[in-house]
Design a protein around this motif. Structure first.
Motif, PDB file in Angstrom:
ATOM      1  N   LEU A   1     -58.364  -4.479  85.735  1.00  0.00           N
ATOM      2  CA  LEU A   1     -57.665  -5.361  86.659  1.00  0.00           C
ATOM      3  C   LEU A   1     -58.428  -6.662  86.802  1.00  0.00           C
ATOM      4  CD1 LEU A   1     -56.702  -2.731  89.377  1.00  0.00           C
ATOM      5  CD2 LEU A   1     -55.204  -3.736  87.637  1.00  0.00           C
ATOM      6  N   ARG A   2     -59.743  -6.513  86.993  1.00  0.00           N
ATOM      7  CA  ARG A   2     -60.562  -7.706  87.171  1.00  0.00           C
ATOM      8  C   ARG A   2     -60.869  -8.374  85.841  1.00  0.00           C
ATOM      9  NH1 ARG A   2     -65.133  -7.689  91.564  1.00  0.00           N
ATOM     10  NH2 ARG A   2     -66.444  -6.705  90.015  1.00  0.00           N
ATOM     11  N   GLN A   3     -61.181  -7.537  84.854  1.00  0.00           N
ATOM     12  CA  GLN A   3     -61.576  -8.043  83.537  1.00  0.00           C
ATOM     13  C   GLN A   3     -60.522  -8.990  82.948  1.00  0.00           C
ATOM     14  OE1 GLN A   3     -62.481  -4.768  80.931  1.00  0.00           O
ATOM     15  NE2 GLN A   3     -62.581  -6.105  79.156  1.00  0.00           N
ATOM     16  N   PHE A   4     -59.249  -8.648  83.145  1.00  0.00           N
ATOM     17  CA  PHE A   4     -58.186  -9.453  82.539  1.00  0.00           C
ATOM     18  C   PHE A   4     -57.468 -10.333  83.545  1.00  0.00           C
ATOM     19  CE2 PHE A   4     -58.696  -5.932  79.557  1.00  0.00           C
ATOM     20  CZ  PHE A   4     -58.864  -6.640  78.373  1.00  0.00           C
ATOM     21  N   GLY A   5     -57.779 -10.156  84.805  1.00  0.00           N
ATOM     22  CA  GLY A   5     -57.159 -11.002  85.821  1.00  0.00           C
ATOM     23  C   GLY A   5     -55.721 -10.647  86.136  1.00  0.00           C
ATOM     24  N   PHE A   6     -55.401  -9.359  86.141  1.00  0.00           N
ATOM     25  CA  PHE A   6     -54.040  -8.960  86.510  1.00  0.00           C
ATOM     26  C   PHE A   6     -53.757  -9.289  87.967  1.00  0.00           C
ATOM     27  CE2 PHE A   6     -54.639  -6.173  82.818  1.00  0.00           C
ATOM     28  CZ  PHE A   6     -53.451  -6.407  82.149  1.00  0.00           C
ATOM     29  N   ASP A   7     -52.491  -9.601  88.246  1.00  0.00           N
ATOM     30  CA  ASP A   7     -52.077  -9.919  89.610  1.00  0.00           C
ATOM     31  C   ASP A   7     -51.523  -8.704  90.334  1.00  0.00           C
ATOM     32  OD1 ASP A   7     -52.312 -12.901  89.410  1.00  0.00           O
ATOM     33  OD2 ASP A   7     -50.845 -12.544  87.826  1.00  0.00           O
ATOM     34  N   ARG A   8     -51.249  -7.650  89.551  1.00  0.00           N
ATOM     35  CA  ARG A   8     -50.528  -6.500  90.085  1.00  0.00           C
ATOM     36  C   ARG A   8     -50.803  -5.285  89.249  1.00  0.00           C
ATOM     37  NH1 ARG A   8     -47.382  -8.886  93.089  1.00  0.00           N
ATOM     38  NH2 ARG A   8     -46.206  -7.718  94.608  1.00  0.00           N
ATOM     39  N   MET A   9     -50.653  -4.118  89.862  1.00  0.00           N
ATOM     40  CA  MET A   9     -50.810  -2.876  89.108  1.00  0.00           C
ATOM     41  C   MET A   9     -49.625  -1.976  89.391  1.00  0.00           C
ATOM     42  SD  MET A   9     -53.977  -0.280  89.283  1.00  0.00           S
ATOM     43  CE  MET A   9     -53.626   0.992  90.445  1.00  0.00           C
ATOM     44  N   LYS A  10     -49.089  -1.371  88.324  1.00  0.00           N
ATOM     45  CA  LYS A  10     -47.991  -0.423  88.512  1.00  0.00           C
ATOM     46  C   LYS A  10     -48.445   0.978  88.138  1.00  0.00           C
ATOM     47  CE  LYS A  10     -43.655  -1.474  88.199  1.00  0.00           C
ATOM     48  NZ  LYS A  10     -42.306  -1.938  87.749  1.00  0.00           N
ATOM     49  N   ILE A  11     -48.377   1.868  89.107  1.00  0.00           N
ATOM     50  CA  ILE A  11     -48.783   3.262  88.893  1.00  0.00           C
ATOM     51  C   ILE A  11     -47.680   3.990  88.124  1.00  0.00           C
ATOM     52  CG2 ILE A  11     -49.357   5.422  90.072  1.00  0.00           C
ATOM     53  CD1 ILE A  11     -51.269   3.705  91.286  1.00  0.00           C
ATOM     54  N   ASP A  12     -48.054   4.604  87.016  1.00  0.00           N
ATOM     55  CA  ASP A  12     -47.079   5.299  86.182  1.00  0.00           C
ATOM     56  C   ASP A  12     -46.450   6.479  86.907  1.00  0.00           C
ATOM     57  OD1 ASP A  12     -45.993   5.405  83.378  1.00  0.00           O
ATOM     58  OD2 ASP A  12     -46.696   7.478  83.600  1.00  0.00           O
ATOM     59  N   ARG A  13     -45.217   6.767  86.530  1.00  0.00           N
ATOM     60  CA  ARG A  13     -44.521   7.833  87.246  1.00  0.00           C
ATOM     61  C   ARG A  13     -45.108   9.216  86.982  1.00  0.00           C
ATOM     62  NH1 ARG A  13     -39.923   6.944  83.625  1.00  0.00           N
ATOM     63  NH2 ARG A  13     -39.684   8.800  82.350  1.00  0.00           N
ATOM     64  N   SER A  14     -45.892   9.365  85.903  1.00  0.00           N
ATOM     65  CA  SER A  14     -46.539  10.667  85.677  1.00  0.00           C
ATOM     66  C   SER A  14     -47.556  10.964  86.782  1.00  0.00           C
ATOM     67  CB  SER A  14     -47.207  10.695  84.300  1.00  0.00           C
ATOM     68  OG  SER A  14     -48.186   9.679  84.202  1.00  0.00           O
ATOM     69  N   LEU A  15     -48.225   9.933  87.280  1.00  0.00           N
ATOM     70  CA  LEU A  15     -49.179  10.132  88.385  1.00  0.00           C
ATOM     71  C   LEU A  15     -48.449  10.474  89.680  1.00  0.00           C
ATOM     72  CD1 LEU A  15     -52.091   7.517  88.244  1.00  0.00           C
ATOM     73  CD2 LEU A  15     -51.968   9.838  87.362  1.00  0.00           C
TER      74      LEU A  15
END
Ligand code: C2E
Ligand code: CA
Ligand code: CA
Ligand code: CA
Length: 274
Positions: free
Chosen positions: A186-200
């Motif tokens: 997340l930090r390494q690439f500078g993502f603005d958002r994270m989407k948790i996969d439906r398997s989790l």
């Protein structure tokens, strides 16, 4: 296996040939569908945790293949990827989504981007052109990408993300938990958002440790200031659990299946009247 001569066998795998033929046929039909703009886009609502209002949509491409009926994107996207069709397919979806979302003030639009598109050197300028042509506020656009490309080509991926951010769009790490991505990305690439996969999300039902893992993951993302969307929510208990975990946005059949633009508009008008 087929018998040839005395007791000798030649390996013959009819399934493989059928499969190859079927892929070729599908490629021909898909190419035509893209040229004729016969693909279309459906939208799945994204809901704010807590208040439970629709704050965005995810655009999902659909193809009703003539003579065959609907084909899942899980089947035809990989074909588009290996045949060079993904660039035009992806641009079609982005253009369509940007134009349709103009009718829905205030909500964000998430669009899936394939690694093949990301790899194309013209990718960022293509995005820029769609933004300009449609007149959309770029801050409403979320590009969803999966980890694959980032593992293969981290330096280039970082550079592309930086360019995209200059355009004012947001980048989400999709399908988190389905592969090897770590919160470090997340930090390494500078993502603005994270989407948790439906398997989790589905795993929540089965094991208590799944809940703890999810809680820890969401906490780290939030500590980094990165909002978290949970997808694949099919029942109220999951929604509540994810809200308690600290997820910001919820998505899944429980809140709404992917639907036509008309139905999205009706939904928004209905919510607005409440
Ligand atoms: P994705 O990006 O992870 O999209 C979410 C998928 O989960 C969608 O399937 C959606 O219909 C489905 N889904 C949503 N909520 C639920 C739920 O509560 N339960 C279950 N079981 N499923 C749910 P869909 O539309 O068949 O798309 C499959 C995949 O195809 C997408 O996964 C994405 O990777 C790809 N895809 C779809 N549209 C596009 C596109 O325009 N461009 C690209 N590059 N890929 C696309
Ligand atoms: Ca997605
Ligand atoms: Ca996903
Ligand atoms: Ca997926």
């Amino acid at each position: 296996a087929k018998e040839s001569g005395r007791g000798r066998f030649v390996r013959y795998e009819p399934d493989m040939d059928v499969d190859r033929q079927e892929r070729n046929d599908m490629e021909v039909d898909l190419r035509r569908a893209i040229e004729m703009e016969a693909l279309y886009v459906v939208y799945q609502p994204v809901i704010a945790a807590g208040g439970r209002r629709t704050i965005g949509v995810e655009a999902l491409v659909r193809w009703d293949r003539p003579g065959h009926g609907p084909v899942s994107p899980d089947r035809f996207i990989p074909i588009a990827e290996t045949t060079g069709l993904i660039d035009s397919l992806g641009l079609f979806v982005l253009r369509k989504a940007c134009l349709e979302v103009l009718d829905w003030p205030g909500i964000s639009i998430a669009v899936n981007i394939s690694p093949g598109q990301f790899r194309n050197p013209a990718f960022t300028s293509n995005i820029q052109r769609v933004i300009q042509d449609s007149g959309i506020d770029p801050s409403r656009i979320v590009l969803e990408v999966t980890e694959g490309y980032f593992i293969q080509n981290p330096a280039r991926a970082r550079w592309t993300i930086a360019k995209l951010k200059q355009l004012g769009v947001k980048i989400a790490l999709d399908d988190f938990g389905s592969g090897f991505s770590s919160v470090g990305y997340l930090r390494q690439f500078g993502f603005d958002r994270m989407k948790i996969d439906r398997s989790l999300v589905a795993a929540l039902d089965e094991s208590p440790t799944a809940g703890e893992l999810l809680q820890a993951t969401v906490s780290i993302a939030r500590a980094l200031g990165i909002p978290v969307t949970a997808e694949g929510i099919e029942k109220e208990e999951q929604a509540i659990a994810l809200e308690l975990c600290g997820c910001d946005e919820l998505q899944g059949f429980y809140f709404g299946r992917p639907t036509s633009p008309e139905q999205i508009l009706a939904r928004l008008q209905n919510e607005g009247g409440k």
